[in-house]
Design an enzyme around this catalytic site. Sequence first.
Site, PDB file in Angstrom:
ATOM      1  N   ASP A 317       0.820  -1.219   0.000  1.00 45.13           N
ATOM      2  CA  ASP A 317       0.000   0.000   0.000  1.00 45.13           C
ATOM      3  C   ASP A 317       0.855   1.272   0.000  1.00 45.13           C
ATOM      4  O   ASP A 317       0.334   2.366  -0.195  1.00 45.13           O
ATOM      5  CB  ASP A 317      -0.925   0.006   1.228  1.00 45.13           C
ATOM      6  CG  ASP A 317      -1.984  -1.079   1.119  1.00 45.13           C
ATOM      7  OD1 ASP A 317      -2.324  -1.485  -0.012  1.00 45.13           O
ATOM      8  OD2 ASP A 317      -2.469  -1.540   2.171  1.00 45.13           O
ATOM      9  N   ARG A 392      -5.152   6.596  -1.439  1.00 42.32           N
ATOM     10  CA  ARG A 392      -3.689   6.645  -1.263  1.00 42.32           C
ATOM     11  C   ARG A 392      -3.018   7.511  -2.329  1.00 42.32           C
ATOM     12  O   ARG A 392      -1.967   8.106  -2.066  1.00 42.32           O
ATOM     13  CB  ARG A 392      -3.111   5.234  -1.249  1.00 42.32           C
ATOM     14  CG  ARG A 392      -3.660   4.388  -0.089  1.00 42.32           C
ATOM     15  CD  ARG A 392      -2.811   3.196   0.225  1.00 42.32           C
ATOM     16  NE  ARG A 392      -3.565   2.205   0.978  1.00 42.32           N
ATOM     17  CZ  ARG A 392      -3.822   2.259   2.288  1.00 42.32           C
ATOM     18  NH1 ARG A 392      -3.388   3.274   3.007  1.00 42.32           N
ATOM     19  NH2 ARG A 392      -4.530   1.304   2.876  1.00 42.32           N
TER      20      ARG A 392
END
Length: 435
Positions: A317, A392
């Site tokens: 991530d 993100r």
Amino acid sequence: MSKIKLAGLPETGLHGELTMPGDKSISHRALMIGAISHGKTVVDHFLWSKDCQQTLKALQALGVELKVDQQQIIVNGQGFSGLKAAADWLEMGNSGTTTRLLMGILAGRDFTSYLRGDASLSRRPMKRVSQPLRQLGAKITPSPAGTLPLKIKGASLHGSTVKLAVASAQVKSALIFAALQASAPSTIIEKLPTRNHTEIMLQKFGARVTTAADNLTIKVEPGAKLSGQEIRVPGDISSAAFFLVAATIVPHSDLIIKNVNLNPTRTGILRVLQRMGAAIDIDRLPNDGEPLGSIEVRSAQLQPVKIHAAEIPAIIDELPLVALLAACAAGTSKITGAAELRVKETDRIATVTAELKKLGVQVTELPDGMIIQGISNWQQQTNQLESYGDHRIGMMLAIAALRSKQQFFLNHAEAVAVSYPEFFSDLQTLLQNSK
Ligand code: S3P
């Protein structure tokens, strides 16, 4: 707040202390494992984000009693058999974790469930879960494209040995939840070690789930009674990562990030920062189960880095942030073995490449990664940056803007609420300290 003006370079750097919100992966798991256990589970420091609320609402729709009180959630678990058929579609929103973990839980129930999600989630692959689950007897029908919407016809599951084709903690967790409901033990073999929060938490609740010394082979024995527990969710290192990177790349910075989960299956970003020459000091706190600590970070000059397949799961991530670090490093960095990025909330190889190019960074897209040429003076091509609705990507761009004296705007900034609703206010706190 769809389109916002991003803060630019703080002349005196970023200073102060931040305490991280609860870990997203662990928050989802705490509710689900609480629901399939017997008795009261108290979840403290729950991450009150859009994704985690999706899990909460789905469990309520399945008849689970959940009491919400600020950041504390009380789950009144009635075991697997306490779950009841939902009256309608189960809404997954943007949450891949809710979808894939619930697939494993619902595969073994004696009712049928229907799952659907938003446009981004409805493009993401679900056969990676339905196919291995089929080896335990699950009956799951995704759309013809192998995506949501999907139907789960609850079935009697049997034990099996399943070798997973993708390195994914979501897929592994679905298999573990299904194996807990099977008539005999199962063995799940991972391709690479991935985050092990499901295994750690299930053990705490009394499940017989063991990982072999190779860190790849997981044995699940069904039948143990799971009992409700008290869970304090540690802070999310994936959220901390934005500020670790910010303090590293913004000159004259010095930050302390408190309450960060330091599970080694998640700390790839710390190892990469250290390899690149970042100035970080880790203070580990005693904690059973999930390791915890604070991290101090100061600005530093960065070396380029090479990242290969074996270390991808522990940094999956954070790869948009690694690309940003590489854009600030003295030389050429290369990320390979990261084709999984193409099936995240967006195709993160494409979206990171497109957005870093707008900042004037030279990025070459590879099928499974990126080559990034670090430069100290970015030449902005436009002042309009785009999150593409991906939390993100939006947060990485807000951190990137801190490196520049030029003005940037971020479209679809609201996406940050998926994992870190207080992101902009936490950033603002640090910027105020810098005045
Ligand atoms: C997660 C696993 C990872 C990660 C996601 C959360 C989890 O996904 O990218 O943000 O909670 O298990 P994959 O399992 O698809 O790699």
